[in-house]
Design an enzyme around this catalytic site. Structure first.
Site, PDB file in Angstrom:
ATOM      1  CG  ASP A  73      10.013  -1.771  30.571  1.00  0.00           C
ATOM      2  OD1 ASP A  73      10.706  -2.780  30.759  1.00  0.00           O
ATOM      3  OD2 ASP A  73       8.837  -1.821  30.181  1.00  0.00           O
ATOM      4  CB  CYS A  88       3.549 -14.048  15.118  1.00  0.00           C
ATOM      5  SG  CYS A  88       4.301 -12.406  14.888  1.00  0.00           S
ATOM      6  CB  CYS A 143       0.526  -7.031  18.469  1.00  0.00           C
ATOM      7  SG  CYS A 143      -0.113  -8.612  17.861  1.00  0.00           S
TER       8      CYS A 143
END
Length: 283
Positions: free
Chosen positions: A147, A212, A255
């Site tokens: 990342d 979601c 989340c």
């Protein structure tokens, strides 16, 4: 002197990766041309929100060889991060607590994976110094990423055979689900390629789309980052739009809903890595 055995070198590299704690390693080339139109369409739609760097780097994300000239292969690795004592979903039902995404409860995974990738790179470099002495001494150059650079890690991992990209845009593995970190090692070695998974195995399942909280998965495989709670609570520097506030519940950092609902995570492997165990202070 006999020609170098790149097949054996590839096998050795994968063995070393396992010895360093990676759960799987695969090798692919740098050709991501098929991803460029998809990436451009995602950027044009503004789904990257305030993450200006996504647009600034443009198509470099689909061209790993531009990050390290001479790169012909990408070693993609994954490392499971789910601890044996994982009970994090229960927090969502307690309004007196703040929910923190599972990946962030342990030690900084960037440091953990990058350190292991550096060790792997050093080992590859040392072996190449033996194999190519007097032949091609520039072979064995490498560069690690976790990342930390504009690179499409999930499409690369899919090409390397580590899984397939699910409808929530995360990488899925049939024997490990999606609770794992990805990392890459760019190499200038002409190693044999691994085969990608024949096809994605999500089938007709749309559980991640339906679960979601903010409707961020706007269509299969496409996430509008501006609606994603992970983006809103981590990447976004501005105030959270009022329309999303009542939908977020007690999620204060990230989340996991699309992963928690995914049937493939029934097969998620627990990680023995102590650095990924929850830090007591976060309880």
């Amino acid at each position: 002197m006999s020609a170098p055995d790149f097949h054996q070198l590839a096998q050795d590299i994968k063995l070393w990766a396992r010895e360093l704690g990676f759960d799987q390693a695969g090798i692919t080339d740098t050709d991501l041309r098929i991803e460029e139109p998809r990436l451009q369409a995602w950027l044009d739609a503004g789904y990257h929100g305030s993450m200006d760097y996504m647009a600034r780097h443009g198509m470099m994300r689909a061209r790993p060889h531009e990050l390290l000239p001479g790169t012909v292969r990408v070693l993609s690795v994954r490392m499971n991060y789910l601890p044996f004592e994982a009970g994090f979903a229960a927090t969502l039902r307690d309004p007196t607590l703040g929910y923190i995404s599972r990946y962030a409860l342990g030690r900084d995974y960037h440091k953990v994976l990058r350190n292991r990738l550096k060790q792997l790179g050093d080992r590859i470099e040392a072996r190449c110094a033996e194999l190519f002495q007097g032949i091609e001494e520039t072979l064995g150059e490498w560069r690690p990423f976790v990342d930390s650079a504009p690179i499409l890690e999930r499409p690369l991992a899919a090409k390397a055979g580590l899984g397939w990209v699910g409808k929530h845009s995360l990488l899925l593995n049939e024997s490990a689900g999606s609770f794992f970190f990805l990392g890459e090692l760019l190499l200038n070695l002409p190693l044999p390629l691994d085969q990608p998974v024949e096809k994605e195995q999500c089938g007709k399942c749309v559980a991640c789309i339906n679960i979601c909280p903010t409707g961020a998965i706007v269509s299969p495989y496409v996430v509008d980052g501006r609606r994603c709670i992970s983006y809103l609570t981590i990447e976004n520097d501005g105030p959270i739009p009022e329309e999303f506030r009542p939908l977020m519940g007690n999620r204060i950092y990230g989340c996991d809903d699309c992963q928690l609902i995914c049937p493939w995570n029934r097969y998620a492997d627990a990680s023995p890595e102590p650095d990924f165990s929850p830090r007591p202070s976060l309880h």
